[in-house]
Every structure is written in C-alpha cells, then in structure tokens.
Design a protein around this motif. Structure first.
Motif, short mmCIF file in Angstrom:
data_model
loop_
_atom_site.label_atom_id
_atom_site.label_comp_id
_atom_site.label_asym_id
_atom_site.label_seq_id
_atom_site.Cartn_x
_atom_site.Cartn_y
_atom_site.Cartn_z
N LEU A 1 -6.73 -34.12 -21.08
CA LEU A 1 -7.64 -33.19 -20.03
C LEU A 1 -8.58 -33.96 -19.36
O LEU A 1 -8.68 -33.48 -18.20
CB LEU A 1 -8.16 -32.19 -21.19
CG LEU A 1 -7.28 -31.29 -21.80
CD1 LEU A 1 -8.14 -30.39 -22.68
CD2 LEU A 1 -6.45 -30.32 -20.59
N VAL A 2 -9.29 -35.06 -19.85
CA VAL A 2 -10.21 -35.89 -19.06
C VAL A 2 -9.44 -36.50 -17.84
O VAL A 2 -9.92 -36.44 -16.65
CB VAL A 2 -10.98 -36.86 -19.84
CG1 VAL A 2 -11.58 -37.89 -18.89
CG2 VAL A 2 -11.69 -36.18 -20.95
N GLY A 3 -8.04 -36.83 -18.08
CA GLY A 3 -7.44 -37.55 -16.93
C GLY A 3 -6.81 -36.50 -15.93
O GLY A 3 -7.22 -36.73 -14.86
N GLU A 4 -6.64 -35.32 -16.40
CA GLU A 4 -6.52 -34.26 -15.46
C GLU A 4 -7.59 -33.65 -14.78
O GLU A 4 -7.60 -33.57 -13.47
CB GLU A 4 -5.77 -33.00 -16.23
CG GLU A 4 -4.51 -33.30 -16.90
CD GLU A 4 -4.03 -31.91 -17.76
OE1 GLU A 4 -4.61 -30.77 -17.82
OE2 GLU A 4 -3.06 -32.36 -18.37
N ALA A 5 -8.75 -33.88 -15.32
CA ALA A 5 -10.07 -33.67 -14.64
C ALA A 5 -10.28 -34.43 -13.41
O ALA A 5 -10.58 -34.20 -12.24
CB ALA A 5 -11.11 -33.29 -15.58
N LEU A 6 -9.84 -35.80 -13.80
CA LEU A 6 -10.35 -36.85 -12.99
C LEU A 6 -9.03 -36.68 -11.76
O LEU A 6 -9.39 -36.94 -10.59
CB LEU A 6 -10.07 -38.18 -13.77
CG LEU A 6 -11.25 -38.53 -14.48
CD1 LEU A 6 -10.97 -39.81 -15.37
CD2 LEU A 6 -12.36 -38.92 -13.37
N ASP A 7 -7.97 -36.33 -12.06
CA ASP A 7 -6.71 -36.18 -11.00
C ASP A 7 -7.40 -35.01 -10.20
O ASP A 7 -6.94 -35.00 -8.84
CB ASP A 7 -5.57 -35.72 -11.64
CG ASP A 7 -4.90 -36.89 -12.39
OD1 ASP A 7 -5.19 -38.09 -12.10
OD2 ASP A 7 -4.04 -36.63 -13.14
N GLU A 8 -8.23 -34.15 -10.52
CA GLU A 8 -8.57 -33.01 -9.43
C GLU A 8 -9.77 -33.58 -8.54
O GLU A 8 -10.10 -32.83 -7.62
CB GLU A 8 -9.21 -31.87 -10.39
CG GLU A 8 -8.21 -31.17 -10.99
CD GLU A 8 -6.96 -30.49 -10.35
OE1 GLU A 8 -7.22 -30.01 -9.08
OE2 GLU A 8 -5.77 -30.74 -10.39
N VAL B 1 -17.45 -34.23 -13.37
CA VAL B 1 -18.36 -34.06 -11.86
C VAL B 1 -19.59 -34.47 -11.94
O VAL B 1 -20.14 -35.17 -11.17
CB VAL B 1 -18.05 -32.74 -11.38
CG1 VAL B 1 -18.94 -32.31 -10.15
CG2 VAL B 1 -16.35 -32.35 -10.73
N HIS B 2 -20.30 -33.78 -13.26
CA HIS B 2 -21.69 -33.99 -13.32
C HIS B 2 -21.84 -35.43 -13.38
O HIS B 2 -22.94 -36.01 -12.84
CB HIS B 2 -21.95 -33.21 -14.73
CG HIS B 2 -23.35 -33.44 -14.96
ND1 HIS B 2 -24.24 -32.39 -14.75
CD2 HIS B 2 -24.29 -34.40 -15.68
CE1 HIS B 2 -25.72 -32.72 -15.19
NE2 HIS B 2 -25.46 -33.69 -15.77
N GLU B 3 -21.10 -36.13 -14.33
CA GLU B 3 -21.37 -37.52 -14.55
C GLU B 3 -21.15 -38.41 -13.36
O GLU B 3 -21.73 -39.47 -13.02
CB GLU B 3 -20.64 -38.25 -15.83
CG GLU B 3 -20.98 -37.44 -17.26
CD GLU B 3 -22.25 -37.15 -17.38
OE1 GLU B 3 -23.23 -38.29 -16.87
OE2 GLU B 3 -22.90 -36.22 -17.94
N ILE B 4 -20.00 -38.11 -12.56
CA ILE B 4 -19.65 -38.64 -11.29
C ILE B 4 -20.93 -38.62 -10.30
O ILE B 4 -21.19 -39.70 -9.66
CB ILE B 4 -18.29 -38.13 -10.82
CG1 ILE B 4 -17.21 -38.75 -11.42
CG2 ILE B 4 -18.27 -38.70 -9.07
CD1 ILE B 4 -15.86 -38.09 -11.00
N ALA B 5 -21.36 -37.65 -10.34
CA ALA B 5 -22.63 -37.22 -9.49
C ALA B 5 -23.83 -38.08 -9.64
O ALA B 5 -24.38 -38.81 -8.70
CB ALA B 5 -22.91 -35.87 -9.56
#
Length: 113
Positions: free
Chosen positions: A9-16, A93-97
């Motif tokens: 699921l983390v990988g899928e979130a990164l894919d988005e 998204v929060h942590e990437i920000a």
C-alpha cells in the motif's frame, strides 16, 4: 494487515505521486517500520533529514533523508483496508511535503493534516 500488504500500500501511494514531483526529490529513502523507536502509537510517519529548502552550497556527502511510514499506528486509526489506503496516501504526501520544506501548519492549512 500483514507487513507485506502494508508495504504494498505504501508502494501504491508512492506510485500515485506525480513523476515530475518525485524527480525533484534528492537523496531520500522511504522505509516502513512497525512503530517509532520510542514505541509510541500516535505517529503515522516521520521525515528525518534536511529539507531541500534548507540545503546550502555545502550540502554534500550526507546520508539520505528518511521518510518512515509506521504500520501499527496507522492500522490503529483505521477501520478498514480502504481507510488504510487513504491514510497511507495522506501520510506519504505529508512526509514528502516536509522534504520540500513545507511545515505542519501549512499542511494543515492545505487540508493535509
């Protein structure tokens, strides 16, 4: 939820995340852990490093920044797999920000609590 499924699921979130945005990220690694080192269960993710906005001319030769997504605290606040998918996406998204220098207050103002 198994650790393997959570990592998927983390990988899928990164894919988005848009490729254009990911291509701007520099010297960062994503990790999945069961929980924070202190054992707390209220932290879903953590950015550790030097934000791009704070890197100067002398930024070189450092270990990668770390974005860690915590499985057990996330599962604790979610009632279904659909909830986990949504919460993981928000946390990523929060942590990437944070990597881009956006602080918690600004994220809350933008609706990315």
């Amino acid at each position: 939820m198994s650790p393997e499924r959570f990592e998927e699921l983390v990988g899928e979130a990164l894919d988005e995340v848009p490729v254009a945005l990911l291509s701007l990220m520099n010297n960062v690694v994503f990790l999945v852990e069961d929980r924070p080192e202190d054992g707390s269960d209220d932290l879903l993710g953590l950015y550790e490093g030097t934000a791009l906005t704070e890197r100067g001319w002398d930024y070189a030769g450092t270990l990668p920044d770390r974005i860690t997504i915590y499985r057990l605290p996330t599962l604790k606040v979610c009632d279904s797999e659909d909830d986990v998918v949504e919460e993981v996406a928000i946390t990523v998204v929060h942590e990437i920000a944070h990597h881009f220098g956006i602080d918690d207050q600004r994220l809350h103002d933008l609706g990315w609590g």
